[in-house]
Scaffold this motif. Sequence first.
Motif, mmCIF file in Angstrom:
data_model
loop_
_atom_site.group_PDB
_atom_site.id
_atom_site.type_symbol
_atom_site.label_atom_id
_atom_site.label_comp_id
_atom_site.label_asym_id
_atom_site.label_seq_id
_atom_site.Cartn_x
_atom_site.Cartn_y
_atom_site.Cartn_z
ATOM 1 N N ALA A 185 18.262 14.287 26.035
ATOM 2 C CA ALA A 185 18.932 12.997 26.170
ATOM 3 C C ALA A 185 19.810 12.779 24.947
ATOM 4 O O ALA A 185 19.617 13.400 23.898
ATOM 5 C CB ALA A 185 17.916 11.864 26.312
ATOM 6 N N THR A 186 20.772 11.878 25.100
ATOM 7 C CA THR A 186 21.686 11.581 23.993
ATOM 8 C C THR A 186 21.745 10.082 23.721
ATOM 9 O O THR A 186 21.469 9.259 24.600
ATOM 10 C CB THR A 186 23.111 12.087 24.290
ATOM 11 O OG1 THR A 186 23.599 11.459 25.484
ATOM 12 C CG2 THR A 186 23.128 13.593 24.459
ATOM 13 N N SER A 187 22.120 9.749 22.498
ATOM 14 C CA SER A 187 22.262 8.366 22.074
ATOM 15 C C SER A 187 23.530 8.245 21.233
ATOM 16 O O SER A 187 23.801 9.095 20.388
ATOM 17 C CB SER A 187 21.046 7.930 21.254
ATOM 18 O OG SER A 187 21.209 6.617 20.752
ATOM 19 N N LYS A 188 24.298 7.189 21.476
ATOM 20 C CA LYS A 188 25.495 6.954 20.676
ATOM 21 C C LYS A 188 25.150 6.059 19.498
ATOM 22 O O LYS A 188 24.613 4.958 19.663
ATOM 23 C CB LYS A 188 26.593 6.300 21.520
ATOM 24 C CG LYS A 188 27.884 6.084 20.744
ATOM 25 C CD LYS A 188 28.953 5.413 21.593
ATOM 26 C CE LYS A 188 30.230 5.165 20.780
ATOM 27 N NZ LYS A 188 31.271 4.488 21.586
ATOM 28 N N LEU A 189 25.464 6.514 18.290
ATOM 29 C CA LEU A 189 25.183 5.768 17.064
ATOM 30 C C LEU A 189 26.497 5.387 16.401
ATOM 31 O O LEU A 189 27.406 6.223 16.265
ATOM 32 C CB LEU A 189 24.313 6.602 16.121
ATOM 33 C CG LEU A 189 23.906 5.959 14.796
ATOM 34 C CD1 LEU A 189 22.501 6.405 14.394
ATOM 35 C CD2 LEU A 189 24.894 6.305 13.679
ATOM 36 N N THR A 190 26.581 4.135 15.982
ATOM 37 C CA THR A 190 27.786 3.635 15.306
ATOM 38 C C THR A 190 27.397 2.950 14.008
ATOM 39 O O THR A 190 26.477 2.125 13.986
ATOM 40 C CB THR A 190 28.535 2.627 16.195
ATOM 41 O OG1 THR A 190 28.892 3.248 17.429
ATOM 42 C CG2 THR A 190 29.792 2.124 15.502
ATOM 43 N N VAL A 191 28.086 3.299 12.923
ATOM 44 C CA VAL A 191 27.981 2.531 11.676
ATOM 45 C C VAL A 191 29.212 1.632 11.621
ATOM 46 O O VAL A 191 30.348 2.114 11.601
ATOM 47 C CB VAL A 191 27.921 3.445 10.441
ATOM 48 C CG1 VAL A 191 27.852 2.593 9.169
ATOM 49 C CG2 VAL A 191 26.710 4.376 10.515
ATOM 50 N N ARG A 192 28.990 0.334 11.632
ATOM 51 C CA ARG A 192 30.085 -0.624 11.709
ATOM 52 C C ARG A 192 30.969 -0.577 10.454
ATOM 53 O O ARG A 192 30.529 -0.139 9.378
ATOM 54 C CB ARG A 192 29.524 -2.029 11.944
ATOM 55 C CG ARG A 192 28.653 -2.106 13.208
ATOM 56 C CD ARG A 192 28.316 -3.534 13.578
ATOM 57 N NE ARG A 192 27.410 -4.212 12.658
ATOM 58 C CZ ARG A 192 26.090 -4.144 12.714
ATOM 59 N NH1 ARG A 192 25.490 -3.370 13.610
ATOM 60 N NH2 ARG A 192 25.353 -4.827 11.856
ATOM 61 N N GLY A 193 32.183 -1.068 10.583
ATOM 62 C CA GLY A 193 33.181 -0.859 9.532
ATOM 63 C C GLY A 193 33.159 -1.843 8.382
ATOM 64 O O GLY A 193 33.573 -1.506 7.271
ATOM 65 N N ASP A 194 32.674 -3.075 8.586
ATOM 66 C CA ASP A 194 32.783 -4.114 7.565
ATOM 67 C C ASP A 194 31.628 -4.030 6.573
ATOM 68 O O ASP A 194 30.501 -4.430 6.871
ATOM 69 C CB ASP A 194 32.812 -5.487 8.231
ATOM 70 C CG ASP A 194 33.057 -6.622 7.240
ATOM 71 O OD1 ASP A 194 33.258 -6.335 6.041
ATOM 72 O OD2 ASP A 194 33.035 -7.798 7.673
ATOM 73 N N ALA A 195 31.922 -3.559 5.370
ATOM 74 C CA ALA A 195 30.882 -3.427 4.345
ATOM 75 C C ALA A 195 30.450 -4.776 3.784
ATOM 76 O O ALA A 195 29.418 -4.870 3.109
ATOM 77 C CB ALA A 195 31.373 -2.531 3.207
ATOM 78 N N LYS A 196 31.217 -5.840 4.055
ATOM 79 C CA LYS A 196 30.871 -7.174 3.557
ATOM 80 C C LYS A 196 30.030 -7.962 4.563
ATOM 81 O O LYS A 196 29.599 -9.080 4.258
ATOM 82 C CB LYS A 196 32.146 -7.950 3.237
ATOM 83 C CG LYS A 196 32.929 -7.374 2.066
ATOM 84 C CD LYS A 196 34.141 -8.240 1.737
ATOM 85 C CE LYS A 196 34.910 -7.691 0.547
ATOM 86 N NZ LYS A 196 36.087 -8.540 0.210
#
Length: 613
Positions: free
Chosen positions: A244-255
């Motif tokens: 199985a697969t999972s989509k992982l995202t690290v969001r862009g706004d560091a603040k």
Amino acid sequence: MRRFALGMMTSAALMVGLASQVQASSKDYSKSTKTDLVTKIMGNKSYQVYSSLKLEEVTKKVKTKTKEKKKYTVKKRVAVKKKSKKGKTKYKTVKQVKYKWVTKTAYKNVKKKEWKFGKKLTASADFRYAHVQSKSYKVKGGKRYYYIYVDGRPVGYVNEKAFALSKANVVSQVSLVNNPSDSVGFNAEDAINYVTDQHGSLVDNDSVEISCKSAELNISDTGYVSSRKAGTAVLTFKYGKAKATSKLTVRGDAKEGISSADVTPVKTDLPEIKTWSASDGDSLSSSSTITSEDAVSSSHKYWATNMSGDAKGADIETIFYHPAVLSAPGSSNLEAKVSSAVQGIDFYDNDLVTSNLDLGQADNREARGHMVYYNMRGVKKYNWQLIPSKMLSFNTWLSYIKNIKVSPYMKLGHGQSVGSTKKYVYVLANWNRSNNWSNSQELIRVKKSTMEIDKIWTFKVWNGSAKYPRIFLNADVIDDNTLLALFHNASKHRYEYWKISRNGDSFKAKEVGATGSDLIRTGSDRISNSAEVHPEVQGFVWDSAYDVYYIAFNDYLFKIGAGLDGGTEAGKLLNYYSFHTGREFEGLGSYKGELYVNLNHPTETLKVNHITK
């Protein structure tokens, strides 16, 4: 242990597997093939469950046919060589012997062995969301039939095709906050609901191969994905044929998540209130020897002394005794064991959800356990304690089981930050020994319909910078986009109340109140390392009907104004109650003006009555 890019079996596991194959292929199947006690994951197909499966000797009349060579004679007219005077041929009749094969039919009694199923109990679909285990099987017609335990009770045999064979079920989407100060990252195992082998047995997460495909992100040897920079990745989970697969995202706004703790705390005139230490509470809790057959047959009722000294300022009374355990005897590993030790609860309408961790597990950084859902419409106050035993009739037991769902083994953290809505359960899975670090906080969403995780987010809350983080060990989810969280600022001797709002996958935090007091003292402070001593919070909830917070410490309950709806002053101490239970509260829940608390040993949920509004 390295878990990633490894698809190997230990020699011991290989020998066990070979031994099982030898046993399964032998000609005498009358005995069960024993295995380790394993958790079975039920599939979508339904099969009949039988009370027994035996290879029995039966006598049958068997039709036999035999062929015999039978002699017979025929008369034949043959010509005589000599002719008569008139020139005619003379004939004579002779006897000729011939043979033919004759088939004879007979019947005889023959003894043979045949598989016999016992009573039809129910369909396996009834156990789709239960905790199912097995430690033996029999082979009939080349097919395995496992003897199963359901929520701790021995039940019967079912075709292994009823299980989810070689299946991987993972969270489809994971959204992480951009956190340059996160020293740990996201544990990819948290996204696993379950992975099974070819026989439908739960596979230990450490045995699952996890890989990361990304241009910006990577996975460490220990299985963590850093959230220090933005990016996307596809995580692949594999074991044998399960994938199985999972989509992982690290969001862009560091603040994102940077806020200000600028609310002026409301002072209190509390006298010094003391309660027992955490170590005393642990000792008290661990002394219980309650089992599934030690059924409590009466309700507990405790009166509380309130802030004004009224000895009957409020009371709590049992509405439900939980099952003593929901796993089979001998469930030694934590994946298999569904403990009765509840850490947190929440109510929504007639739905009760609990976080169940084995004793001592809540202190682990990767604390995992199970969540249990109860439909309170079907709850009987006393009988549910007996679910793991056979003291209930099967039909009565089955009616209870249909009102329970057990989640897969999942991350719960401290287990006391639990909230629920109509469709979902939420857990803020933070480590209660983090010492208020600046790492991200993990919010897990579970679908009530399946009790499986369907989404994971992380967020951070900092007071200006990473130097002043706010890690919440107690929180209450009030809707699908909002949670209220409690933070003890031990250095400034105050409690802060924060509102965290989600818009899509992004989070904003705002301090909405503060109380200028530690409220209660005793024991060693294992959270703040302050010179002062404070017991740990063991329950936090917002009562929307009266716009107040309740905070639990051991058997004390504090009532604080929330000020969210304008009906009370935010952060103001309104009352407190000492219930003299001698047991720790383990979680609070509230729904439409009703307040509930939980106690362990025995595990029971109690309703709060007569509390001053």
